[in-house]
Design an enzyme around this catalytic site. Structure first.
Site, PDB file in Angstrom:
ATOM      1  N   LYS A   1      35.353  46.360  30.737  1.00 24.49           N
ATOM      2  CA  LYS A   1      34.328  46.751  29.758  1.00 24.49           C
ATOM      3  C   LYS A   1      33.557  45.511  29.324  1.00 24.49           C
ATOM      4  CE  LYS A   1      37.435  50.228  27.829  1.00 24.49           C
ATOM      5  NZ  LYS A   1      38.410  50.494  26.766  1.00 24.49           N
TER       6      LYS A   1
ATOM      7  N   SER B   1      33.777  60.018  30.964  1.00 24.00           N
ATOM      8  CA  SER B   1      34.779  59.358  31.799  1.00 24.00           C
ATOM      9  C   SER B   1      34.137  58.103  32.388  1.00 24.00           C
ATOM     10  CB  SER B   1      35.278  60.292  32.879  1.00 24.00           C
ATOM     11  OG  SER B   1      34.211  60.604  33.727  1.00 24.00           O
ATOM     12  N   LEU B   2      34.866  57.423  33.221  1.00 19.64           N
ATOM     13  CA  LEU B   2      34.376  56.161  33.775  1.00 19.64           C
ATOM     14  C   LEU B   2      34.093  56.316  35.253  1.00 19.64           C
ATOM     15  CD1 LEU B   2      36.931  53.708  32.162  1.00 19.64           C
ATOM     16  CD2 LEU B   2      34.583  54.117  31.464  1.00 19.64           C
TER      17      LEU B   2
ATOM     18  N   ASP C   1      69.230  53.392  12.927  1.00 15.83           N
ATOM     19  CA  ASP C   1      68.739  54.756  13.144  1.00 15.83           C
ATOM     20  C   ASP C   1      69.322  55.687  12.088  1.00 15.83           C
ATOM     21  OD1 ASP C   1      67.749  53.547  15.312  1.00 15.83           O
ATOM     22  OD2 ASP C   1      68.742  54.832  16.803  1.00 15.83           O
TER      23      ASP C   1
ATOM     24  N   GLU D   1      41.364  45.539  30.856  1.00 11.85           N
ATOM     25  CA  GLU D   1      42.464  46.344  30.301  1.00 11.85           C
ATOM     26  C   GLU D   1      43.172  47.094  31.411  1.00 11.85           C
ATOM     27  OE1 GLU D   1      40.766  49.015  27.423  1.00 11.85           O
ATOM     28  OE2 GLU D   1      39.485  47.436  26.608  1.00 11.85           O
TER      29      GLU D   1
ATOM     30  N   LYS E   1      40.685  51.513  40.574  1.00 11.70           N
ATOM     31  CA  LYS E   1      41.965  52.222  40.734  1.00 11.70           C
ATOM     32  C   LYS E   1      42.843  51.537  41.772  1.00 11.70           C
ATOM     33  CE  LYS E   1      41.370  56.851  39.759  1.00 11.70           C
ATOM     34  NZ  LYS E   1      42.312  57.870  39.385  1.00 11.70           N
TER      35      LYS E   1
ATOM     36  N   CYS F   1      65.716  85.947  51.818  1.00 10.11           N
ATOM     37  CA  CYS F   1      66.582  84.793  51.603  1.00 10.11           C
ATOM     38  C   CYS F   1      67.042  84.242  52.963  1.00 10.11           C
ATOM     39  CB  CYS F   1      67.790  85.203  50.763  1.00 10.11           C
ATOM     40  SG  CYS F   1      68.960  83.842  50.543  1.00 10.11           S
TER      41      CYS F   1
ATOM     42  N   ASP G   1      47.767  55.914  32.721  1.00  3.52           N
ATOM     43  CA  ASP G   1      47.691  57.185  33.425  1.00  3.52           C
ATOM     44  C   ASP G   1      48.331  58.303  32.611  1.00  3.52           C
ATOM     45  OD1 ASP G   1      47.117  58.960  35.369  1.00  3.52           O
ATOM     46  OD2 ASP G   1      48.690  58.324  36.744  1.00  3.52           O
TER      47      ASP G   1
ATOM     48  N   GLU H   1      70.305  54.998   9.059  1.00  2.00           N
ATOM     49  CA  GLU H   1      69.659  54.875   7.750  1.00  2.00           C
ATOM     50  C   GLU H   1      68.304  55.573   7.748  1.00  2.00           C
ATOM     51  OE1 GLU H   1      71.330  50.765   5.826  1.00  2.00           O
ATOM     52  OE2 GLU H   1      70.345  50.725   7.761  1.00  2.00           O
ATOM     53  N   PHE H   2      67.617  55.424   8.881  1.00  2.00           N
ATOM     54  CA  PHE H   2      66.323  56.089   9.001  1.00  2.00           C
ATOM     55  C   PHE H   2      66.505  57.606   8.861  1.00  2.00           C
ATOM     56  CE2 PHE H   2      62.834  58.075  11.201  1.00  2.00           C
ATOM     57  CZ  PHE H   2      61.739  57.316  10.835  1.00  2.00           C
ATOM     58  N   ASP H   3      67.480  58.134   9.589  1.00  2.00           N
ATOM     59  CA  ASP H   3      67.731  59.582   9.529  1.00  2.00           C
ATOM     60  C   ASP H   3      68.091  60.032   8.122  1.00  2.00           C
ATOM     61  OD1 ASP H   3      67.278  59.644  12.188  1.00  2.00           O
ATOM     62  OD2 ASP H   3      69.389  59.774  12.780  1.00  2.00           O
TER      63      ASP H   3
ATOM     64  N   LYS I   1      44.457  50.541  33.007  1.00  2.00           N
ATOM     65  CA  LYS I   1      44.072  51.943  32.951  1.00  2.00           C
ATOM     66  C   LYS I   1      45.355  52.765  32.868  1.00  2.00           C
ATOM     67  CE  LYS I   1      41.075  55.322  35.204  1.00  2.00           C
ATOM     68  NZ  LYS I   1      41.935  56.451  34.935  1.00  2.00           N
TER      69      LYS I   1
ATOM     70  N   CYS J   1      71.048  84.871  53.118  1.00  2.00           N
ATOM     71  CA  CYS J   1      71.734  86.165  53.126  1.00  2.00           C
ATOM     72  C   CYS J   1      70.817  87.320  53.486  1.00  2.00           C
ATOM     73  CB  CYS J   1      72.403  86.426  51.773  1.00  2.00           C
ATOM     74  SG  CYS J   1      71.234  86.758  50.451  1.00  2.00           S
TER      75      CYS J   1
ATOM     76  N   CYS K   1      66.374  84.590  45.064  1.00  2.00           N
ATOM     77  CA  CYS K   1      67.186  85.535  45.814  1.00  2.00           C
ATOM     78  C   CYS K   1      68.040  86.266  44.784  1.00  2.00           C
ATOM     79  CB  CYS K   1      68.095  84.815  46.811  1.00  2.00           C
ATOM     80  SG  CYS K   1      69.377  85.912  47.455  1.00  2.00           S
TER      81      CYS K   1
ATOM     82  N   CYS L   1      75.365  86.010  47.926  1.00  2.00           N
ATOM     83  CA  CYS L   1      74.584  84.987  48.628  1.00  2.00           C
ATOM     84  C   CYS L   1      75.383  83.679  48.639  1.00  2.00           C
ATOM     85  CB  CYS L   1      73.241  84.814  47.935  1.00  2.00           C
ATOM     86  SG  CYS L   1      72.217  83.542  48.693  1.00  2.00           S
TER      87      CYS L   1
ATOM     88  N   TYR M   1      39.735  52.280  22.269  1.00  2.00           N
ATOM     89  CA  TYR M   1      38.302  52.467  22.064  1.00  2.00           C
ATOM     90  C   TYR M   1      38.033  52.879  20.624  1.00  2.00           C
ATOM     91  CZ  TYR M   1      33.575  54.056  23.548  1.00  2.00           C
ATOM     92  OH  TYR M   1      32.231  54.230  23.728  1.00  2.00           O
TER      93      TYR M   1
ATOM     94  N   GLU N   1      45.075  56.841  25.019  1.00  2.00           N
ATOM     95  CA  GLU N   1      45.747  57.621  26.050  1.00  2.00           C
ATOM     96  C   GLU N   1      47.133  58.025  25.564  1.00  2.00           C
ATOM     97  OE1 GLU N   1      43.631  57.809  28.510  1.00  2.00           O
ATOM     98  OE2 GLU N   1      44.714  58.530  30.272  1.00  2.00           O
TER      99      GLU N   1
HETATM  100  S1  IVH Z   1      37.740  53.590  28.112  1.00  2.00           S
HETATM  101  C1  IVH Z   1      33.534  55.358  27.697  1.00  2.00           C
HETATM  102  N1  IVH Z   1      39.994  52.332  28.605  1.00  2.00           N
HETATM  103  O1  IVH Z   1      40.677  56.776  32.035  1.00  2.00           O
HETATM  104  C2  IVH Z   1      34.823  54.713  28.006  1.00  2.00           C
HETATM  105  N2  IVH Z   1      39.764  54.574  29.377  1.00  2.00           N
HETATM  106  O2  IVH Z   1      37.736  57.977  33.377  1.00  2.00           O
HETATM  107  C3  IVH Z   1      35.987  55.536  27.601  1.00  2.00           C
HETATM  108  N3  IVH Z   1      41.782  55.476  30.462  1.00  2.00           N
HETATM  109  O3  IVH Z   1      39.086  59.368  30.383  1.00  2.00           O
HETATM  110  C4  IVH Z   1      37.253  55.244  28.280  1.00  2.00           C
HETATM  111  N4  IVH Z   1      43.018  53.656  30.241  1.00  2.00           N
HETATM  112  O4  IVH Z   1      41.419  58.807  29.580  1.00  2.00           O
HETATM  113  C5  IVH Z   1      39.298  53.480  28.752  1.00  2.00           C
HETATM  114  N5  IVH Z   1      41.950  51.125  28.903  1.00  2.00           N
HETATM  115  C6  IVH Z   1      41.262  52.254  29.058  1.00  2.00           C
HETATM  116  C7  IVH Z   1      41.807  53.398  29.702  1.00  2.00           C
HETATM  117  C8  IVH Z   1      41.013  54.541  29.846  1.00  2.00           C
HETATM  118  C9  IVH Z   1      42.979  54.913  30.688  1.00  2.00           C
HETATM  119  C10 IVH Z   1      41.449  56.850  30.888  1.00  2.00           C
HETATM  120  C11 IVH Z   1      40.669  57.643  29.880  1.00  2.00           C
HETATM  121  C12 IVH Z   1      39.385  58.026  30.565  1.00  2.00           C
HETATM  122  C13 IVH Z   1      39.669  57.727  32.017  1.00  2.00           C
HETATM  123  C14 IVH Z   1      38.476  57.099  32.682  1.00  2.00           C
END
Ligand code: IVH
Length: 667
Positions: free
Chosen positions: A287, A80-81, A31, A111, A311, A406, A115, A33-35, A113, A409, A424, A430, A225, A172
């Site tokens: 997918k 979104s999915l 680290d 894959e 989910k 409070c 969060d 050396e990196f710094d 998901k 008090c 408070c 207090c 993606y 993400e």
């Molecule tokens: S694919 C059209 N892959 O989950 C497909 N999404 O509603 C685009 N997410 O908004 C998304 N892990 O933010 C994809 N392995 C993954 C993911 C992923 C998390 C999130 C992403 C998306 C939401 C799905």
């Protein structure tokens, strides 16, 4: 090598080491050396403003110049999915796909998901040019400056990797559990509101106006993606493997499935295994792997027909809300606490949950007696996430309202502009505030008077022996040994421990005062800079802001603290009692190194680096981190970094071995 060439070399090298560390988890250099390389680059870039480049690795430390986020249209909408929570829906999805493809065989890319929050990254000529949040799916916030600080996102993708000229990649942004826990601990110590889970923390961080904050919070990113020219071949899976070779962080857990059984196996495996991952996941994404087949299946208005999210069920329990009480902390912040019937949740019995603040109570529309859903937010702090309104029946319980006074008090509470918390304001009388400040003063990281605990403080407080920290020093054995002197031994121990605390280092005293937002690290910095309480007390805003790690918020808080006469009076009483109000002087044993700037590099046999730093100071020298014309010499151990060696040679700076250095100061 010219300085401009050196800049280019350093940029390349730093990005490579960055990738080794943050993406591959296999660093090749220390680290330190990196710094050093980073400092060298910062110096050189300052000297060559014409070489400015927003994608230089120096941008990873961030700046406070982040402008408001501009809204920018997505090149392709960010959809979104579809979500499901059960296996039947997964089966139905699989069958719909099979039907849509007319019975043609297909693979499913499976894959995790993640969060966090979705991000779209644009690269042109291999350079990161833009990072957009999802926004409303059509337009997102331009958060490029903040995203540049995320170490696992490449700023430049070299042409040699074979990447297309321009492409978009989405993924993400996450806050790893470790960073999340550290952040919340720090916030708790400063009595700042906690983040409920890593997703909120990541999102709050990414929207910060100061990219230095983003840089410090250690976000991470997984990409999943590829769009536009980035989608090189027909297999989504293979394309992502390719993107890994371009330098992106692609999850190792991704897998191709060939049957519905494969999909269920994947779900079962990760439903438990995900708990050992460094980041939060909330499900599985499935997918269709072939891009041709994806096109054939197409999109609905909201989401693709070729993908679905399954989910995981968050661990959640249902129990009855009995009472809401209000706790007052040492800064006067009032936290509402839900008291519930005990219930088993993710392995522990839960009966209390934080309700955070008045806004959250209002959002939940809570009534006493409600059946409430409790989840462990980020699987740590229990939290009420909702009310089972159906079980309410005919009789609605009384509405939960925030305290107006409070609970300790009776003083009317106040709410400061822009803050979610109520306070408070009764600083001087207090009880929990008074006791809280004493408890903080004696705590381990402050004065470390460990023979006293919260119960003893409580007892002494109730007996009127102490009102603030300075009263501790007036306690006599006779006051606390009991009328029959039965507790004489432990009383003596306590008095001795209090006496010994007078010798605690100055930075601990600064921390022990409990100035808002001044944590351990800030206290150390302030102590080192100002060296005495008098100097700290007289510091101006400008002087405070010059201290490393001290921003506007801490600086203002320090000023406010010392502007209050009651605090100044307390400090005077502590000083009178004999508490250390000054930084210990480092004893100068000689001035043999006076005026010398010395760089330390490599590993040593006789002393540690830290010890060498001290030795240099003891002999009047200065330890600096990067080599420049002003460097007097380099104290070099084994394995000195090659870039340092080269630079030293170029500038003609002497390299001194460990042995000769020790001789130099002994003579
Ligand atoms: S694919 C059209 N892959 O989950 C497909 N999404 O509603 C685009 N997410 O908004 C998304 N892990 O933010 C994809 N392995 C993954 C993911 C992923 C998390 C999130 C992403 C998306 C939401 C799905």
């Amino acid at each position: 090598m010219t300085e401009t060439d050196r800049i280019l070399t350093l940029r390349k090298e730093l990005e490579r080491h960055n990738y080794n560390y943050y993406v591959k988890n296999a660093p090749e250099i220390s680290d330190r050396e990196f710094d050093d390389m980073m400092h060298e680059l910062i110096d050189l870039e300052q000297r060559h403003p014409e070489m400015a480049d927003p994608n230089s690795p120096t941008s990873r430390v961030g700046s406070d110049l982040t402008e408001d986020f501009e809204q920018v249209a997505h090149r392709y909408p960010m959809l979104s999915l579809g979500n499901t929570y059960n296996r039947d829906d997964v089966r139905a999805f699989y069958e719909r796909v099979a039907q849509g493809l007319g019975g043609e065989p297909f693979d499913i890319c499976m894959e995790l998901k993640f969060d966090g929050l979705g991000i779209s990254l644009w690269y042109e000529d291999g350079q990161l040019v833009r990072a957009l949040t999802r926004g409303d799916g059509v337009r997102g916030d331009d958060v490029t400056a903040n995203v540049r600080t995320i170490r696992s996102i490449p700023l430049v993708v070299p042409q040699e990797t074979g990447r297309p000229a321009s492409f978009e990649i989405r993924g993400e942004i996450l806050m790893p559990w470790k960073s999340f826990e550290a952040l919340n601990q720090q916030r708790e110590a400063r009595e700042e509101p906690l983040f409920a889970n890593p997703r909120n923390a990541a999102s709050g961080t990414l929207k910060s106006k100061d990219s230095r904050v983003v840089s410090q919070r250690r976000l991470d990113a997984y990409l999943y993606y590829l769009l536009g020219d980035g989608a090189v071949g027909d297999s989504h899976y293979a394309n992502l493997q390719l993107a890994r070779t371009w330098g992106f962080k692609i999850s190792e857990s991704m897998k191709l499935g060939h049957s519905l059984q494969d999909v269920f196996d994947f779900i079962d495996y990760w439903d438990t295994e995900r708990r050992s991952l460094p980041v939060a996941t909330d499900g599985i994404v499935l997918k269709v792997d072939s891009l041709r087949q994806q096109r054939q299946l197409g999109f609905t208005a909201k989401s693709p027909r070729w993908a679905i999210a399954y989910k995981f069920q968050a661990e959640r329990a249902l129990t009855r809300l009995r009472e809401v009480t209000f706790q007052v902390g040492r800064t006067g912040a009032v936290t509402p606490v839900a008291n519930m019937d005990p219930v088993l949740l993710a392995g522990t019995i839960v009966k209390r949950a934080s309700l955070h603040n008045a806004d959250i109570i209002r959002q939940l529309d809570l009534r006493l007696g409600d059946m409430v859903y409790v989840e462990k937010a980020g699987e740590i702090i229990p939290q009420i996430v909702g009310v089972d309104t159906e079980s309410r029946g005919m009789m609605l319980g009384p509405e939960v309202t925030f305290a107006t006074h409070c609970p300790e008090c009776g003083t009317p509470l106040v709410r400061y502009e822009g803050e979610a918390a109520h306070y408070c304001p009764n600083y001087t009388a207090c009880p929990p505030q008074l006791k809280g400040r004493i408890e903080h003063y004696i705590s381990r990281d402050a004065m470390n008077i460990d023979s006293l605990g919260p119960e003893t403080v409580d007892e002494y407080f109730e007996r009127g022996l102490i009102r603030d920290a300075s009263d501790l020093y007036r306690i006599r054995v006779a006051d606390i040994c009991g009328v029959d002197r039965s507790r004489e031994k432990s009383a003596r121990k306590i008095v001795d421990a209090i006496e010994a605390s007078k010798k605690m280092s100055f930075d601990r005293v600064v921390f022990g005062l409990g100035i808002r937002f001044v944590g351990k690290v800030a206290a150390k910095m302030l102590a080192a800079q100002f060296k005495s309480m008098t100097a700290l007390r007289n510091a101006t805003l400008e002087q405070l802001l010059q201290v490393e790690g001290i921003g506007e918020k801490i600086a203002q808080s320090v000023l406010q603290y010392f502007a209050d006469e009651r605090n100044v009076a307390l400090i005077e009483r502590l000083a009178e009692a004999g508490v250390n109000m000054e930084m210990e002087q480092v004893e100068t044993t000689s001035d043999r190194l006076a005026g010398k700037s010395i760089v330390i590099s490599g590993t040593f046999e006789q002393h540690s680096r830290e010890e060498y730093k001290q030795i240099i100071e003891m002999h009047g020298g200065k330890n600096v981190s990067s080599i420049s014309q002003k460097t007097s010499f380099i104290l070099a151990g084994e394995n000195m970094g090659p870039s340092k060696l080269e630079k030293a040679q170029k500038l003609g700076i002497a390299i001194v071995s460990e042995e000769s250095f020790l001789q130099m100061i002994e003579d």
